[in-house]
Design an enzyme around this catalytic site. Structure first.
Site, PDB file in Angstrom:
ATOM      1  N   LYS A  24      48.073  -5.459-112.414  1.00 27.57           N
ATOM      2  CA  LYS A  24      47.783  -4.015-113.112  1.00 27.57           C
ATOM      3  C   LYS A  24      47.657  -4.347-114.645  1.00 27.57           C
ATOM      4  CE  LYS A  24      51.520  -1.483-114.451  1.00 27.57           C
ATOM      5  NZ  LYS A  24      51.561  -1.277-115.831  1.00 27.57           N
ATOM      6  N   ASN A  25      48.439  -5.272-115.165  1.00 28.88           N
ATOM      7  CA  ASN A  25      48.143  -5.180-116.579  1.00 28.88           C
ATOM      8  C   ASN A  25      46.908  -6.153-117.067  1.00 28.88           C
ATOM      9  OD1 ASN A  25      50.338  -3.843-116.686  1.00 28.88           O
ATOM     10  ND2 ASN A  25      51.806  -5.277-117.365  1.00 28.88           N
ATOM     11  N   CYS A  57      58.797   6.257-123.111  1.00 26.93           N
ATOM     12  CA  CYS A  57      58.921   6.070-121.784  1.00 26.93           C
ATOM     13  C   CYS A  57      60.483   5.560-121.331  1.00 26.93           C
ATOM     14  CB  CYS A  57      58.012   5.181-121.059  1.00 26.93           C
ATOM     15  SG  CYS A  57      58.286   3.411-121.378  1.00 26.93           S
ATOM     16  N   ARG A  84      58.599   3.146-127.469  1.00 32.53           N
ATOM     17  CA  ARG A  84      57.325   2.379-127.438  1.00 32.53           C
ATOM     18  C   ARG A  84      56.396   2.952-128.583  1.00 32.53           C
ATOM     19  NH1 ARG A  84      56.651   0.891-121.940  1.00 32.53           N
ATOM     20  NH2 ARG A  84      55.141  -0.154-122.563  1.00 32.53           N
ATOM     21  N   ASP A 120      59.296  -7.811-117.395  1.00 29.60           N
ATOM     22  CA  ASP A 120      58.847  -7.366-116.211  1.00 29.60           C
ATOM     23  C   ASP A 120      59.402  -7.771-114.983  1.00 29.60           C
ATOM     24  OD1 ASP A 120      55.370  -6.258-117.526  1.00 29.60           O
ATOM     25  OD2 ASP A 120      57.479  -5.548-118.046  1.00 29.60           O
ATOM     26  N   ARG A 178      53.167   3.358-109.264  1.00 28.00           N
ATOM     27  CA  ARG A 178      52.201   3.166-110.211  1.00 28.00           C
ATOM     28  C   ARG A 178      51.748   1.603-110.497  1.00 28.00           C
ATOM     29  NH1 ARG A 178      54.658   4.240-115.725  1.00 28.00           N
ATOM     30  NH2 ARG A 178      52.740   3.087-116.339  1.00 28.00           N
TER      31      ARG A 178
HETATM   32  C1  EPZ Z   1      52.904  -4.632-122.230  1.00 33.24           C
HETATM   33  O1  EPZ Z   1      53.346  -3.215-122.856  1.00 33.24           O
HETATM   34  C2  EPZ Z   1      52.998  -4.354-120.689  1.00 33.24           C
HETATM   35  N1  EPZ Z   1      52.118  -3.027-120.392  1.00 33.24           N
HETATM   36  C3  EPZ Z   1      54.329  -4.020-119.973  1.00 33.24           C
HETATM   37  O2  EPZ Z   1      54.278  -3.866-118.944  1.00 33.24           O
HETATM   38  C4  EPZ Z   1      55.283  -5.256-120.656  1.00 33.24           C
HETATM   39  O3  EPZ Z   1      56.599  -5.045-120.213  1.00 33.24           O
HETATM   40  C5  EPZ Z   1      55.258  -5.458-122.036  1.00 33.24           C
HETATM   41  O4  EPZ Z   1      53.863  -5.473-122.470  1.00 33.24           O
HETATM   42  C6  EPZ Z   1      55.901  -6.541-122.718  1.00 33.24           C
HETATM   43  O5  EPZ Z   1      55.524  -7.775-122.037  1.00 33.24           O
HETATM   44  C7  EPZ Z   1      50.766  -3.427-120.189  1.00 33.24           C
HETATM   45  O6  EPZ Z   1      50.299  -4.523-120.431  1.00 33.24           O
HETATM   46  C8  EPZ Z   1      49.894  -2.339-119.785  1.00 33.24           C
HETATM   47  P1  EPZ Z   1      54.426  -4.536-126.273  1.00 33.24           P
HETATM   48  P2  EPZ Z   1      52.795  -3.016-124.508  1.00 33.24           P
HETATM   49  O7  EPZ Z   1      53.513  -3.816-127.295  1.00 33.24           O
HETATM   50  O8  EPZ Z   1      51.969  -3.602-124.960  1.00 33.24           O
HETATM   51  C9  EPZ Z   1      57.396  -3.149-129.735  1.00 33.24           C
HETATM   52  C10 EPZ Z   1      54.751  -2.732-116.887  1.00 33.24           C
HETATM   53  O9  EPZ Z   1      55.645  -2.699-116.297  1.00 33.24           O
HETATM   54  N2  EPZ Z   1      56.337  -2.677-130.366  1.00 33.24           N
HETATM   55  O10 EPZ Z   1      53.985  -6.077-126.140  1.00 33.24           O
HETATM   56  O11 EPZ Z   1      53.203  -1.527-124.682  1.00 33.24           O
HETATM   57  C11 EPZ Z   1      57.825  -2.292-128.536  1.00 33.24           C
HETATM   58  O12 EPZ Z   1      58.359  -1.351-128.653  1.00 33.24           O
HETATM   59  C12 EPZ Z   1      54.823  -2.726-118.483  1.00 33.24           C
HETATM   60  O13 EPZ Z   1      53.814  -3.060-116.283  1.00 33.24           O
HETATM   61  C13 EPZ Z   1      56.272  -1.969-131.628  1.00 33.24           C
HETATM   62  O14 EPZ Z   1      57.289  -1.806-132.248  1.00 33.24           O
HETATM   63  O15 EPZ Z   1      54.173  -3.798-124.890  1.00 33.24           O
HETATM   64  C14 EPZ Z   1      58.610  -3.657-127.849  1.00 33.24           C
HETATM   65  O16 EPZ Z   1      59.645  -3.433-128.226  1.00 33.24           O
HETATM   66  C15 EPZ Z   1      56.266  -2.147-118.938  1.00 33.24           C
HETATM   67  N3  EPZ Z   1      55.075  -1.433-132.180  1.00 33.24           N
HETATM   68  C16 EPZ Z   1      57.777  -4.785-128.237  1.00 33.24           C
HETATM   69  O17 EPZ Z   1      57.136  -4.394-129.456  1.00 33.24           O
HETATM   70  C17 EPZ Z   1      53.832  -1.522-131.771  1.00 33.24           C
HETATM   71  O18 EPZ Z   1      53.044  -1.229-132.211  1.00 33.24           O
HETATM   72  C18 EPZ Z   1      56.584  -5.329-127.271  1.00 33.24           C
HETATM   73  O19 EPZ Z   1      55.843  -4.312-126.761  1.00 33.24           O
HETATM   74  C19 EPZ Z   1      53.882  -2.368-130.670  1.00 33.24           C
HETATM   75  C20 EPZ Z   1      54.913  -2.902-129.915  1.00 33.24           C
END
Ligand code: EPZ
Length: 422
Positions: A22-23, A117, A122, A309, A401
């Site tokens: 998916k990702n 979420c 996020r 994850d 999902r």
């Molecule tokens: C990706 O989400 C994945 N989703 C998530 O999978 C996964 O859990 C996550 O990466 C971490 O590996 C997809 O790839 C579609 P991040 P993403 O930006 O990119 C903070 C699933 O179950 N952050 O790496 O949204 C954030 O809050 C999903 O398939 C900011 O503060 O995650 C988090 O604490 C769930 N500001 C950390 O960084 C920002 O602008 C990592 O988030 C961006 C992120």
């Protein structure tokens, strides 16, 4: 809404095939916006998030074709509207991945803030700050990100305050279309980021450092891919199947996976005492049931660390280990919602901030429980398989999902699991 009724405890047997990631599929589908002609894909998993992505692309004016059974998708990127509306983005945070391609290709975008979420706020501030560094004007008003490029996109050096997967992906799209060089420091190394970067390189981009925390991008023209884009296997689904095999003490073969992307996950399971063979050049895993599991201290971390994850799945398995385990969730601020549901089944878990302490082994007895987010829903199904009696997992749209027909795959392995409308 659907629910799953699970009779346990159940032993499973046989072989299960891992679906496309998916990702990986989501960023690759949004990449179609960068091109003028049809882009074809293979091994696309049949998931709600794919449905939402195609709907979003259609709302922008793209043509889409989806052979759900065959896993084939074609996108005709005739973008007319640069709007990614809240009604779609609220269903799937990855809608933020429309931002980079629209800015890169059309110089403008109006993308809904994804909103939080279950697992956390996020925010997307890192995406926005990085775009501004490349000369993009970005205003956030009334829940929308308004981005526009006056003049040219110019490459820049960007340091992400924290590793962000979709933040890195959004900057790959924009960097390949910017003039000059863009350097991403503290970039994400996840295999899904590498898959996107390698795809863009196959279309003429010049990206180096993929899989490391420093990615360098030379802007330049892209050529529409002439061959279908292959979606790689889902490393999280594969890891979930290993946790199911270990929890139910079943000899299961897991095919069409890529063990090279699962090093930290397999190491953690082996540290618990699991016997896992890697076969066929790492495309197949064979789990051999073992009687007892050791407790573990595990912390989630960006790749190649233990993936957040997979946190819910290993936490559930640790309920069966003999002794005290601790799980630290270092990525998201609220990713222990599954714990309250597991406690209803008999788990002995204490939460203190971002640390869960688990006493095992616990005897699980079936009960009604509720899924709260995508990966947690998989751990609740796993828990139902090892609970004595009947477990009803409600709100499993979370499961649909991100996992392609998990209940059907489980039934084929001998699980007593039925899907009911609620
Ligand atoms: C990706 O989400 C994945 N989703 C998530 O999978 C996964 O859990 C996550 O990466 C971490 O590996 C997809 O790839 C579609 P991040 P993403 O930006 O990119 C903070 C699933 O179950 N952050 O790496 O949204 C954030 O809050 C999903 O398939 C900011 O503060 O995650 C988090 O604490 C769930 N500001 C950390 O960084 C920002 O602008 C990592 O988030 C961006 C992120």
């Amino acid at each position: 809404m659907d629910a799953l009724i699970i009779e346990g405890p159940t032993q499973l047997s046989g072989s299960v095939e891992v679906s496309g990631s998916k990702n990986s599929a989501l960023p690759l589908l949004f990449a179609s916006i960068l091109f003028n002609d049809k882009v074809c894909y293979e091994n696309i998993p049949r998931l709600w998030d794919i449905e939402t992505t195609l709907k979003l692309l259609e709302m922008m004016g793209c043509g889409t074709e989806w052979d759900k059974e065959g896993g084939r998708v074609a996108i005709i990127p005739t973008v007319k509207s640069k709007l990614a509306p809240y009604e779609q983005v609220k269903k799937m945070r990855a809608g933020i991945l429309a931002l980079g391609p629209l800015v890169a290709k059309y110089g403008e975008a109006k993308v809904s803030l994804p909103g939080g979420c279950a697992i956390g706020a996020r925010p997307v501030n890192y995406h926005i700050e990085a775009l501004r560094k490349l000369g993009v004007t970005v205003e956030v008003e009334e829940g929308y990100i308004h981005a526009s490029v006056v003049g040219k996109l110019v490459g820049a050096e960007i340091l992400f305050p924290e590793v962000t997967v979709t933040g890195t992906e959004n900057l790959l799209y924009v960097g390949v279309m910017a003039e000059g060089k863009t350097v991403l420091q503290n970039a994400a190394c996840e295999p899904e980021v590498v898959a996107l970067g390698e795809f863009l390189n196959s279309c003429g981009a010049k990206i180096s450092g993929l899989g490391t925390h420093t990615i360098t991008i030379e802007g330049g023209p892209l050529v529409t891919p002439s061959h279908p884009v292959q979606i790689p296997p889902d490393r999280i689904e594969a890891g979930t199947w290993v946790s199911i095999a270990l929890a139910t003490r079943s000899a299961i073969e897991i095919t069409r996976c890529d063990t090279s992307q699962m090093t930290s996950v397999l190491a953690a399971f082996r540290q618990m005492g699991a016997k896992i063979e890697e076969l066929n050049q790492g495309t197949c895993l064979k789990v051999i049931p073992t009687e007892r599991y050791n407790p573990l201290h595990i912390e989630t971390a960006p790749y190649p660390g233990f993936p957040t994850d997979m946190q819910a799945q290993i936490l559930t398995l640790l309920c069966m280990a003999e002794g005290r385990s601790t799980v630290v969730e270092s990525i998201f601020e609220n990713r222990f919602m599954h714990v309250a549901e597991l406690q209803r089944l008999g788990a002995k878990i204490e939460i203190n901030g971002n640390v869960a302490t688990i006493e095992g082994p616990a005897k699980f007895r079936g009960a009604p429980i509720m899924a709260t987010d995508l990966r947690a829903s998989a751990c609740l199904v796993l828990a139902g398989l090892i609970s004595k009696g009947t477990t009803k997992v409600s709100r499993i749209y979370h499961l649909d999902r991100g996992y392609q027909r998990l209940d059907e795959k489980l039934r084929r392995l001998g699980a007593k699991i039925t899907r009911v409308a609620e």
